[in-house]
Design a protein around this motif. Structure first.
Motif, PDB file in Angstrom:
ATOM      1  N   SER A  96       0.825  -1.207   0.000  1.00 30.06           N
ATOM      2  CA  SER A  96       0.000   0.000   0.000  1.00 30.06           C
ATOM      3  C   SER A  96       0.861   1.261   0.000  1.00 30.06           C
ATOM      4  O   SER A  96       1.903   1.326   0.658  1.00 30.06           O
ATOM      5  CB  SER A  96      -0.909   0.004   1.231  1.00 30.06           C
ATOM      6  OG  SER A  96      -1.575   1.247   1.349  1.00 30.06           O
ATOM      7  N   ASP A  98      -0.794   4.107   0.802  1.00 30.81           N
ATOM      8  CA  ASP A  98      -1.684   4.982   1.556  1.00 30.81           C
ATOM      9  C   ASP A  98      -1.367   5.028   3.047  1.00 30.81           C
ATOM     10  O   ASP A  98      -1.782   5.954   3.736  1.00 30.81           O
ATOM     11  CB  ASP A  98      -3.136   4.518   1.402  1.00 30.81           C
ATOM     12  CG  ASP A  98      -3.561   4.431  -0.052  1.00 30.81           C
ATOM     13  OD1 ASP A  98      -3.247   5.363  -0.811  1.00 30.81           O
ATOM     14  OD2 ASP A  98      -4.197   3.428  -0.424  1.00 30.81           O
ATOM     15  N   ARG A 356     -10.240  -4.791  -1.133  1.00 31.36           N
ATOM     16  CA  ARG A 356      -9.204  -4.659  -2.163  1.00 31.36           C
ATOM     17  C   ARG A 356      -9.735  -5.324  -3.428  1.00 31.36           C
ATOM     18  O   ARG A 356      -9.769  -6.551  -3.518  1.00 31.36           O
ATOM     19  CB  ARG A 356      -7.912  -5.350  -1.729  1.00 31.36           C
ATOM     20  CG  ARG A 356      -6.935  -4.447  -1.015  1.00 31.36           C
ATOM     21  CD  ARG A 356      -5.653  -5.207  -0.716  1.00 31.36           C
ATOM     22  NE  ARG A 356      -5.506  -5.476   0.699  1.00 31.36           N
ATOM     23  CZ  ARG A 356      -4.576  -6.270   1.213  1.00 31.36           C
ATOM     24  NH1 ARG A 356      -3.740  -6.900   0.408  1.00 31.36           N
ATOM     25  NH2 ARG A 356      -4.499  -6.440   2.501  1.00 31.36           N
ATOM     26  N   THR A 393      -4.096   1.929  -7.167  1.00 34.96           N
ATOM     27  CA  THR A 393      -2.655   1.813  -7.367  1.00 34.96           C
ATOM     28  C   THR A 393      -2.386   0.815  -8.486  1.00 34.96           C
ATOM     29  O   THR A 393      -3.106  -0.180  -8.624  1.00 34.96           O
ATOM     30  CB  THR A 393      -1.956   1.333  -6.083  1.00 34.96           C
ATOM     31  OG1 THR A 393      -2.411   2.116  -4.973  1.00 34.96           O
ATOM     32  CG2 THR A 393      -0.439   1.466  -6.196  1.00 34.96           C
ATOM     33  N   ARG A 452      -8.553   0.179  -3.473  1.00 38.03           N
ATOM     34  CA  ARG A 452      -8.689  -0.033  -2.026  1.00 38.03           C
ATOM     35  C   ARG A 452      -9.781   0.864  -1.469  1.00 38.03           C
ATOM     36  O   ARG A 452      -9.792   2.072  -1.720  1.00 38.03           O
ATOM     37  CB  ARG A 452      -7.369   0.259  -1.307  1.00 38.03           C
ATOM     38  CG  ARG A 452      -6.284  -0.787  -1.533  1.00 38.03           C
ATOM     39  CD  ARG A 452      -5.019  -0.406  -0.770  1.00 38.03           C
ATOM     40  NE  ARG A 452      -4.069  -1.495  -0.734  1.00 38.03           N
ATOM     41  CZ  ARG A 452      -3.160  -1.743  -1.674  1.00 38.03           C
ATOM     42  NH1 ARG A 452      -3.086  -0.950  -2.730  1.00 38.03           N
ATOM     43  NH2 ARG A 452      -2.321  -2.760  -1.567  1.00 38.03           N
ATOM     44  N   TYR A 454     -11.045   1.880   2.194  1.00 42.82           N
ATOM     45  CA  TYR A 454     -10.740   1.821   3.622  1.00 42.82           C
ATOM     46  C   TYR A 454     -12.002   2.136   4.417  1.00 42.82           C
ATOM     47  O   TYR A 454     -12.651   3.145   4.175  1.00 42.82           O
ATOM     48  CB  TYR A 454      -9.622   2.813   3.966  1.00 42.82           C
ATOM     49  CG  TYR A 454      -8.305   2.478   3.306  1.00 42.82           C
ATOM     50  CD1 TYR A 454      -7.402   1.610   3.917  1.00 42.82           C
ATOM     51  CD2 TYR A 454      -7.957   3.014   2.074  1.00 42.82           C
ATOM     52  CE1 TYR A 454      -6.185   1.296   3.325  1.00 42.82           C
ATOM     53  CE2 TYR A 454      -6.741   2.709   1.464  1.00 42.82           C
ATOM     54  CZ  TYR A 454      -5.868   1.843   2.106  1.00 42.82           C
ATOM     55  OH  TYR A 454      -4.667   1.538   1.503  1.00 42.82           O
TER      56      TYR A 454
END
Length: 473
Positions: A96, A98, A356, A393, A452, A454
């Motif tokens: 990740s 992030d 994900r 990403t 992703r 979150y």
């Protein structure tokens, strides 16, 4: 079309050896003599491989991470990532961009382990603990109501099976079903200029055995996890934990499983699975004595390898993307989903922690490649549904960060992704720089994208929302 067929893993054990060769004859129309003798071995090796895969994988990952060498940390301590992953990083796969992650391995065999988290003051923090079967025992997701606005200061005691004692006042007890567990704390990072603030939070996290936490000078020592010389050598070998497990032969795999079982019994308890292992000569804590049927064992091992990396039928999918739905993180007897999640997204949380979604093909079914230009169009009412934030990403087809310049960039709502006038949003993916304000640099080769979410909302995991297609321009 979204697929959400909730089909629990049905093992082949209905054709097992309980009823002898007469029963096996009923599972095939014209079995050969060899099949009558060894057919059950192939099936049970494959089924047991899928069943035991998460425990073996977690054991290998633990052994590789625990120690005093660079990149390791002693048991019951945390290793803090203090910079974004470098170009080419592939361990863990799909790293990740992030968050900065703090991870550690807990051993509650002697006494509870205390974990204290600081007040994040509104900064997104995702903390979770997984048992050795990759079930999420505890996470911060239940602290997010309508939106993820950080976590408050809290202290928790992770307690092993059968422990009786008194905890300090104000410490919340969390019971673990296994002796070992994996602790992961991920703190939102807003780029290199933000690292100092993240490091301050990392230093405020405390992990300590109970006796050390309360200041007892007679702090209990923690015995090392069960392991043998071969297992230690495998842990020290190069490659990701998944690659190390894949390289094990049947004897190596089942010996690791047998050694881990006494301290980490199956969750949920599954005497039937243990009985099948006993049929194969695999008993908790004992040396393995596999049947003298090398061809059947090799065939079963190969079948197990294939099944671990084959997407299960109850994986969500839409527009070429695949992602886990409501059952992730708490698998029950869904051994196929559990093994696949362990192999493809190690450490994945529950439906409330993170989603994900992964795609490697465009809307026409062709492999994504950075030499092309793609657009992902989010309609105004189809932006990723989150209580926290989202990002996309690009990685190589093997899950590594590519070498395209500028490298290590994710596009999402936390870094100012621009919307169109109608409220929609377009992300442009290519290795060549784009004038688009939402340009996602991609490797100059075949690639995969990871979206992703979150602290996702329920629409992301119940099948009512799906990511948009990746369209080649």
């Amino acid at each position: 079309m979204i697929k959400n067929r909730r089909v629990l893993f049905s093992l082949h054990w209905t054709c097992a050896s309980f009823a002898g060769l007469a029963f096996l004859a009923g599972c095939a129309s014209t079995p050969t003599a060899t099949q009558k003798t060894t057919g059950w071995i192939k099936d049970e090796v494959a089924d047991s491989y899928v069943f035991g895969y998460p425990l073996v994988l977690m054991g290998v990952a633990r052994d590789a991470a625990v120690g005093t060498d660079p990149g390791q940390a002693p048991i019951n301590t945390l290793r803090h990532a203090q910079a974004l992953p470098p170009v080419g990083a592939v361990n863990p796969p799909q790293p990740s961009l992030d968050t900065l992650d703090s991870t550690g391995w807990l051993d509650v065999g002697s006494e509870p382990v205390i974990v204290s988290l600081p007040d994040s003051r509104g900064r997104y923090v995702d903390a979770r603990v997984l048992d050795m079967w990759t079930n999420v025992v505890w996470s911060t997701s239940d602290q997010f109501a309508t939106r993820a606005a950080g976590v408050k200061a809290q202290t928790l005691a992770f307690v092993g099976p059968g422990w009786q004692g008194t905890l300090p006042k104000g410490v919340k007890r969390i019971d673990l079903p296994t002796r070992n567990a994996w602790l992961s704390v991920r703190i939102q990072s807003n780029g290199t200029r933000d690292v100092t603030a993240v490091r301050k939070l990392q230093r405020a996290i405390r992990v300590a055995p109970l006796s050390e936490f309360v200041g007892d000078a007679r702090s209990a020592s923690v015995a090392p996890p069960r392991s043998d010389a071969a297992a230690a050598a495998a842990a020290a070998a190069s490659g990701t934990p998944a690659a190390q497990v894949a390289a094990l032969d049947a004897s190596g795999f089942f010996n690791r499983l047998a050694q881990a079982l006494p301290d980490n019994p199956p969750t949920p308890a599954d005497p039937h699975a243990l009985k099948i292992l006993t049929d194969l000569g695999v008993s908790p804590g004992d040396p393995v004595k596999l049947p003298n049927a090398p061809e059947a064992i090799a065939a079963g091992l190969a079948d197990g390898h294939d099944r671990v990396v084959t997407p299960p039928s109850n994986l969500l999918s839409g527009n070429g993307w695949n992602w886990f739905g409501d059952g992730v993180g708490n698998y029950g007897a869904d051994y196929a989903m559990r093994a696949y999640a362990s192999a493809t997204q190690p450490g994945i949380g529950t439906k409330d922690d993170e989603v994900r979604a992964v795609v490697s093909q465009d809307s026409d079914g062709h492999a994504l490649n950075g030499a092309n230009r793609y657009v992902i169009h989010f309609a105004p009412n189809q932006l990723p549904p989150v209580r926290g934030f989202w990002s996309i990403t690009a990685y190589t087809k093997d899950g590594a960060l590519g070498e395209s310049a500028p490298a290590r960039i994710a596009v999402g709502d936390r870094n100012g992704a621009r919307r169109n006038r109608d409220g929609s949003l377009d992300v442009t993916v290519s290795s060549a720089r784009s004038k688009s304000g939402n340009w996602l640099p991609a490797p100059r080769a075949d690639l995969q994208l990871v979206l992703r979410l979150y602290a996702p909302k329920s629409q992301a995991t119940d099948g009512t929302w799906q990511p948009p297609a990746v369209v080649r321009q």
